[in-house]
Design a protein around this motif. Structure first.
Motif, PDB file in Angstrom:
ATOM      1  N   ILE A 203      19.962  51.828  59.464  1.00 40.51           N
ATOM      2  CA  ILE A 203      20.519  51.721  58.109  1.00 40.51           C
ATOM      3  C   ILE A 203      19.890  52.755  57.181  1.00 40.51           C
ATOM      4  O   ILE A 203      20.574  53.355  56.345  1.00 40.51           O
ATOM      5  CB  ILE A 203      20.342  50.286  57.567  1.00 40.51           C
ATOM      6  CG1 ILE A 203      21.135  49.283  58.419  1.00 40.51           C
ATOM      7  CG2 ILE A 203      20.787  50.212  56.107  1.00 40.51           C
ATOM      8  CD1 ILE A 203      22.627  49.551  58.481  1.00 40.51           C
ATOM      9  N   ALA A 204      18.579  52.985  57.332  1.00 38.18           N
ATOM     10  CA  ALA A 204      17.912  53.995  56.497  1.00 38.18           C
ATOM     11  C   ALA A 204      18.506  55.378  56.753  1.00 38.18           C
ATOM     12  O   ALA A 204      18.731  56.159  55.814  1.00 38.18           O
ATOM     13  CB  ALA A 204      16.411  53.997  56.775  1.00 38.18           C
ATOM     14  N   ASP A 205      18.785  55.684  58.013  1.00 37.14           N
ATOM     15  CA  ASP A 205      19.376  56.982  58.354  1.00 37.14           C
ATOM     16  C   ASP A 205      20.774  57.114  57.767  1.00 37.14           C
ATOM     17  O   ASP A 205      21.126  58.142  57.175  1.00 37.14           O
ATOM     18  CB  ASP A 205      19.418  57.139  59.870  1.00 37.14           C
ATOM     19  CG  ASP A 205      20.095  58.429  60.299  1.00 37.14           C
ATOM     20  OD1 ASP A 205      19.615  59.510  59.921  1.00 37.14           O
ATOM     21  OD2 ASP A 205      21.118  58.358  61.025  1.00 37.14           O
ATOM     22  N   LEU A 206      21.579  56.049  57.891  1.00 34.91           N
ATOM     23  CA  LEU A 206      22.940  56.094  57.341  1.00 34.91           C
ATOM     24  C   LEU A 206      22.926  56.203  55.823  1.00 34.91           C
ATOM     25  O   LEU A 206      23.696  56.972  55.234  1.00 34.91           O
ATOM     26  CB  LEU A 206      23.709  54.835  57.772  1.00 34.91           C
ATOM     27  CG  LEU A 206      23.971  54.666  59.271  1.00 34.91           C
ATOM     28  CD1 LEU A 206      24.695  53.353  59.540  1.00 34.91           C
ATOM     29  CD2 LEU A 206      24.767  55.838  59.835  1.00 34.91           C
ATOM     30  N   THR A 207      22.037  55.448  55.181  1.00 32.86           N
ATOM     31  CA  THR A 207      21.939  55.486  53.714  1.00 32.86           C
ATOM     32  C   THR A 207      21.549  56.876  53.239  1.00 32.86           C
ATOM     33  O   THR A 207      22.101  57.396  52.256  1.00 32.86           O
ATOM     34  CB  THR A 207      20.910  54.455  53.223  1.00 32.86           C
ATOM     35  OG1 THR A 207      21.287  53.158  53.679  1.00 32.86           O
ATOM     36  CG2 THR A 207      20.824  54.448  51.708  1.00 32.86           C
ATOM     37  N   ARG A 208      20.602  57.482  53.917  1.00 31.45           N
ATOM     38  CA  ARG A 208      20.153  58.832  53.556  1.00 31.45           C
ATOM     39  C   ARG A 208      21.302  59.826  53.680  1.00 31.45           C
ATOM     40  O   ARG A 208      21.501  60.688  52.810  1.00 31.45           O
ATOM     41  CB  ARG A 208      18.993  59.227  54.466  1.00 31.45           C
ATOM     42  CG  ARG A 208      18.352  60.557  54.137  1.00 31.45           C
ATOM     43  CD  ARG A 208      17.006  60.716  54.844  1.00 31.45           C
ATOM     44  NE  ARG A 208      17.115  60.465  56.281  1.00 31.45           N
ATOM     45  CZ  ARG A 208      16.615  59.392  56.895  1.00 31.45           C
ATOM     46  NH1 ARG A 208      16.002  58.447  56.204  1.00 31.45           N
ATOM     47  NH2 ARG A 208      16.741  59.246  58.204  1.00 31.45           N
ATOM     48  N   ARG A 209      22.075  59.706  54.730  1.00 28.28           N
ATOM     49  CA  ARG A 209      23.177  60.646  54.941  1.00 28.28           C
ATOM     50  C   ARG A 209      24.316  60.419  53.950  1.00 28.28           C
ATOM     51  O   ARG A 209      25.003  61.365  53.559  1.00 28.28           O
ATOM     52  CB  ARG A 209      23.671  60.536  56.387  1.00 28.28           C
ATOM     53  CG  ARG A 209      22.593  60.936  57.396  1.00 28.28           C
ATOM     54  CD  ARG A 209      23.092  60.875  58.808  1.00 28.28           C
ATOM     55  NE  ARG A 209      24.137  61.861  59.045  1.00 28.28           N
ATOM     56  CZ  ARG A 209      24.754  62.032  60.205  1.00 28.28           C
ATOM     57  NH1 ARG A 209      24.412  61.279  61.249  1.00 28.28           N
ATOM     58  NH2 ARG A 209      25.684  62.948  60.351  1.00 28.28           N
ATOM     59  N   VAL A 210      24.509  59.153  53.543  1.00 27.66           N
ATOM     60  CA  VAL A 210      25.523  58.865  52.514  1.00 27.66           C
ATOM     61  C   VAL A 210      25.101  59.478  51.185  1.00 27.66           C
ATOM     62  O   VAL A 210      25.915  60.092  50.471  1.00 27.66           O
ATOM     63  CB  VAL A 210      25.731  57.337  52.374  1.00 27.66           C
ATOM     64  CG1 VAL A 210      26.572  57.025  51.143  1.00 27.66           C
ATOM     65  CG2 VAL A 210      26.400  56.778  53.622  1.00 27.66           C
TER      66      VAL A 210
END
Length: 375
Positions: free
Chosen positions: A126-133
């Protein structure tokens, strides 16, 4: 592309078409009686139902696998329970969404946790996805799912390492450990068949002398696969059985020796010491043995499987994993939790009762099947 998105879109188009055009009633037909099969005669069957083994090829090597397309289709059906909770849940979250928001990310987090992906792994994803968003690398929900897929593949690829038999070690000793009920003895029988089919001379050691049926079960596999089993009676010293088996395997020129061990609870310290003793005894005959300490884990027990992996690894120095019963559980995400915590090689996964259902682990094929994705 994700198969579940295509299916839902087809369903939406079908609904629109049905609303646009009236459907003509189908003509009535007389129901046809189903043919009745005569009752089958009762037959006596031997003990475990095990597939007969075709003749082995003349030279040693690694077993061949079915074509990738058929393997993906079959694996997809085997992982249906985990996929039903994870993938179909994701479909309901994404469809109709035009943009990525916090609610969508929270819902994906919940789905991952329900599949037993684990808190640490889920938070990392989730941290990776949030960062990319936030960087605007992901602009729509479909791109978010594709990023989720790639992250899961990247997580598993380093641990997708096949078990390779070293021809310079005769025999190559595989010590199989795990608790009762995980499928340990069955896994050994399947491995014996697998390597015998590849042309290796295989021997099995029935070192689980605690469980009443373990020795008989392994002997049944040996009888049906043409693999010799070294065994003693129930209650015999497990280390002594394995020691004798290694002596016999060396004397008879075996390529592979697969040793069963007592499979009681990992929390019982005295019994863990017993398995350590087996490992020490092997080293007396061959200082490099065992060449593989293979831990069998039952995926259906979820986070408890992770706890077992941690304790067995601390006690024995596990070198490879077999994760079984993935076909009968919605907790297949435990593969990610174990990988994130330990990083141990996953040699095989078990997705059914047949010998061919013990399969070498392939990261992308596994995630393809789990997320209904076609690479």
């Amino acid at each position: 592309m994700f198969g579940f998105l295509r299916r839902f879109r087809r369903d939406d188009k079908a609904i629109e078409a049905s609303q646009a055009e009236p459907i003509a009633p189908e003509p009535l037909t007389e129901p046809q009686a189903e043919p009745v099969e005569p009752p089958a005669l009762a037959q006596e069957s031997p003990q475990p139902s095990i597939e007969p083994v075709p003749p082995s090829p003349p030279q040693g090597g690694e077993p061949t696998e079915p074509p990738a397309g058929g393997l993906w289709s079959s694996l997809r059906s085997k992982l249906a329970r985990t996929r039903a909770g994870l993938t179909e849940g994701l479909a309901s979250l994404v469809l109709g969404k035009k943009q990525i928001d916090d609610e969508l990310l929270e819902d994906i987090e919940t789905r991952l946790l329900l599949a037993d992906v684990g808190m640490e792994t889920t938070q990392e994803i989730i941290a990776d996805l949030t960062r990319r968003v936030s960087r605007k690398e992901l602009k729509d929900p479909e791109a978010l799912l594709e990023a989720l897929y790639e992250h899961m593949v990247r997580l598993l690829e380093p641990v997708a390492q096949p078990l390779v038999i070293d021809p310079g070690r005769k025999p190559h000793v595989i010590l199989v450990v795990g608790i009762n009920g995980a499928g340990k003895t069955t896994t050994i029988g399947k491995l014996g068949q697998r390597y015998a089919q590849a042309g290796h001379k295989v021997m099995l050691a029935a070192g689980d002398t605690f469980r009443a049926a373990a020795v008989e079960q392994l002997q049944a596999w040996g009888a049906r696969t043409g693999v010799q089993v070294i065994a003693q009676g129930q209650g015999a010293d497990s280390a002594g059985v394995v020691f004798d088996a290694l002596q016999a395997a060396r004397a008879r020129g075996a390529d592979v020796l697969i040793a069963d061990t007592a499979g009681r609870l990992h929390t019982q310290g005295g019994l863990m010491e017993e398995v350590k003793k087996v490992k020490r005894v092997l080293a007396k005959l061959d200082p490099s043995a065992p060449h593989e300490v293979l831990l069998v884990l039952d995926a259906s027990i979820g986070q408890n499987a992770l706890n077992q992996a941690v304790q067995f690894n601390e006690a024995l120095g596990v070198t490879g994993l077999v994760i079984t019963k993935l076909d009968g559980t919605a907790k297949g995400g435990i593969v990610f939790a174990i990988t994130r915590r330990l990083g141990l090689p996953i040699r095989f996964i078990g997705v059914g009762e047949k010998a061919e259902d013990l399969r070498p682990f392939a990261a992308r094929e596994f995630v393809d099947a789990l997320l209904d994705h076609e690479s």
